[in-house]
Write an enzyme that holds these catalytic residues in place. Structure first.
Site, mmCIF file in Angstrom:
data_model
loop_
_atom_site.group_PDB
_atom_site.id
_atom_site.type_symbol
_atom_site.label_atom_id
_atom_site.label_comp_id
_atom_site.label_asym_id
_atom_site.label_seq_id
_atom_site.Cartn_x
_atom_site.Cartn_y
_atom_site.Cartn_z
ATOM 1 N N TYR A 128 0.957 -1.190 0.036
ATOM 2 C CA TYR A 128 0.144 -0.017 0.008
ATOM 3 C C TYR A 128 1.010 1.276 -0.063
ATOM 4 C CZ TYR A 128 -3.429 3.352 1.612
ATOM 5 O OH TYR A 128 -4.217 4.375 1.866
ATOM 6 N N ASP A 133 0.257 -8.009 6.766
ATOM 7 C CA ASP A 133 -0.751 -6.978 6.289
ATOM 8 C C ASP A 133 -1.919 -7.913 5.606
ATOM 9 O OD1 ASP A 133 -2.756 -5.116 5.309
ATOM 10 O OD2 ASP A 133 -1.328 -3.616 5.178
ATOM 11 N N LYS A 189 -11.456 -1.281 5.323
ATOM 12 C CA LYS A 189 -11.863 -2.252 4.107
ATOM 13 C C LYS A 189 -12.700 -3.102 4.612
ATOM 14 C CE LYS A 189 -8.628 0.408 2.515
ATOM 15 N NZ LYS A 189 -7.016 0.039 2.375
HETATM 16 C C1 LIG Z 1 -5.936 0.859 2.879
HETATM 17 C C2 LIG Z 1 -4.841 0.026 3.269
HETATM 18 C C3 LIG Z 1 -3.942 0.702 4.428
HETATM 19 C C4 LIG Z 1 -4.129 1.731 5.212
HETATM 20 O O1 LIG Z 1 -5.412 1.809 6.053
HETATM 21 P P1 LIG Z 1 -6.126 3.279 6.218
HETATM 22 O O2 LIG Z 1 -7.308 2.724 7.013
HETATM 23 O O3 LIG Z 1 -6.554 3.846 5.060
HETATM 24 O O4 LIG Z 1 -5.125 4.022 7.021
HETATM 25 C C5 LIG Z 1 -2.978 -0.426 4.602
HETATM 26 N N1 LIG Z 1 -2.739 -1.540 4.226
HETATM 27 C C6 LIG Z 1 -3.290 -1.855 2.992
HETATM 28 C C7 LIG Z 1 -2.906 -3.247 2.567
HETATM 29 C C8 LIG Z 1 -4.450 -1.264 2.735
HETATM 30 O O5 LIG Z 1 -5.360 -1.427 1.510
#
Ligand SMILES: *Cc1c(COP(=O)(O)O)cnc(C)c1O
Length: 389
Positions: free
Chosen positions: A99, A169, A194
């Site tokens: 990201y 992640d 998400k």
């Molecule tokens: C969106 C996203 C983030 C960041 O998250 P936020 O809630 O926007 O701060 C981190 N890692 C991945 C894989 C993401 O898709």
């Protein structure tokens, strides 16, 4: 052993609630009265701990298969806390596809810590680990946006052999589809903005670890900095979580079908979905996750075709983020990954389009996509207002 679905459906209820509330109560309060001047009760101040947030964290930890979960104000706050487990003078190894915000934080704001992007499926990982001082290996699988797959168990074996922590992640999967701690990772990180929240109305993040000392370090710093999730957002996230498994299962079924349909089109250089056998790492993915998720990427023949595809779809909102009930479409190069520093890790190509499949009628989604692919806009398929969403 209670099933995932049962835990979700009944999750977040506070057993000690004096009124026997059957859904998670919202404790929208900054402070809690003390019995006397010199002793604290179970809760004293929401920055430190709050019953609604704690109910959320207990459910999130259960979903990850144990340990302690900490809810943060965003996915980036959770990732920043994780990355800062590395101390100055130590090194962090990062997956090559990440990201954009994670790249930005690692490259610009991790003072005194050296970061290197590594092809985790190659001999590069062992070579970098052998150089020593690696505090942490952090990666996404499937990665955002290229949907690259990393073998979590193999990275854990190598990293642990060198005394490094592993953080995954797993935002693209949610714990319904993949549980990194059960695969050997030390930390599971999610942007709960998400799929976990799932309704596009919460910004939140979570870190879960089975290592109590590590959890305490993260919690102490979070308390000191005030980066915990607010009670209201914790409550919203609990509400979204209760339908996690049904949402993800349904959206994933649609994503798979759309990926198959798109793959049959000659318009694209490639179509990628981790749940299809022609994904280059589908066997590894299948060994560690329960399905391909809700993201599909297509590589268009040109940047103009990518822009046309994004703009010509009607049921897919042009928006960053993913994993919500409403489908969306984006060009990561111009959108979610525009913040990635140019240089160390290559930005996604502007021909790459990412689709997040939601809960709309799959026949309508398919008709919408195919009409955009074929360069014609279907008159039957429109958003309810007849306007661009
Ligand atoms: C969106 C996203 C983030 C960041 O998250 P936020 O809630 O926007 O701060 C981190 N890692 C991945 C894989 C993401 O898709």
């Amino acid at each position: 052993m209670t099933s995932f679905a049962t835990r979700l459906a009944r999750g977040g209820v506070i057993d000690a609630d004096p009124h026997g509330a059957t859904s998670p109560p919202l404790y929208q309060t900054a402070t809690f009265a003390q019995a006397d001047a010199t002793s604290f009760g179970e809760f004293d101040y929401t920055r430190t701990d709050n019953p609604t947030r704690r109910a959320l964290e207990e459910l999130l930890a259960e979903l990850e298969g144990g340990g302690r979960a900490l809810a943060f104000a965003s996915g980036m706050a959770a990732l920043a806390a994780t990355l800062r487990l590395a101390r100055p003078g130590q090194r962090v190894l990062l997956g090559r596809d990440l990201y954009g915000g994670t790249q930005r934080f690692a490259e610009r704001f991790l003072d005194g810590v050296e970061c290197a992007y590594v092809d985790l499926g190659s001999g590069e990982l062992a070579a970098e680990l052998a150089r020593g001082d690696v505090a942490l290996v952090l990666f996404e699988t499937p990665s955002n946006p290229r949907l690259e797959i990393t073998d979590v168990r193999a990275v854990c074996r190598a990293a642990h052999g060198a005394g490094a922590l592993v953080a995954v992640d797993a935002t693209a999967m949610t714990p319904h589809l993949m549980r990194p701690l059960e695969l050997g990772a030390d930390l599971a990180v999610h942007s709960a903005t998400k799929g976990l929240g799932g309704h596009g109305d919460v910004t939140a993040g979570v870190v879960t670890t089975a290592d109590a000392a590590l959890a305490e370090r993260l919690a102490a710093r979070r308390n000191a900095e005030g980066s915990a999730l607010t009670p209201f957002e914790s409550w919203l996230l609990l509400r979204g979580l209760r339908t996690l498994s049904v949402r993800v299962d349904a959206a994933q079924r649609s994503a798979r079908r759309l990926a198959q349909r798109l793959a049959a089109s000659v318009r694209f250089r490639s179509v990628r979905y981790p749940g299809l056998a022609d994904h280059p790492a589908s066997a590894i993915h299948r060994s560690q996750a329960r399905g391909g998720g809700v993201l599909v990427t297509v590589e268009c023949a040109s940047r103009e075709e990518a822009i046309a595809l994004v703009e010509d779809t009607r049921l897919f909102t042009t928006a960053v983020s993913f994993g919500g009930v409403a489908s969306s479409i984006s060009i990561p190069h111009h959108m979610s990954h525009a913040s990635a520093p140019e240089g160390a890790a290559p930005r996604p190509d502007p021909t790459l389009v990412r689709l997040s499949v939601g809960l709309e009628d799959v026949d309508e989604l398919e008709a919408d996509l195919l009409s955009a692919v074929n360069g014609t806009i279907s008159l039957q398929v429109r958003s309810p207002t007849g306007c661009r969403p």
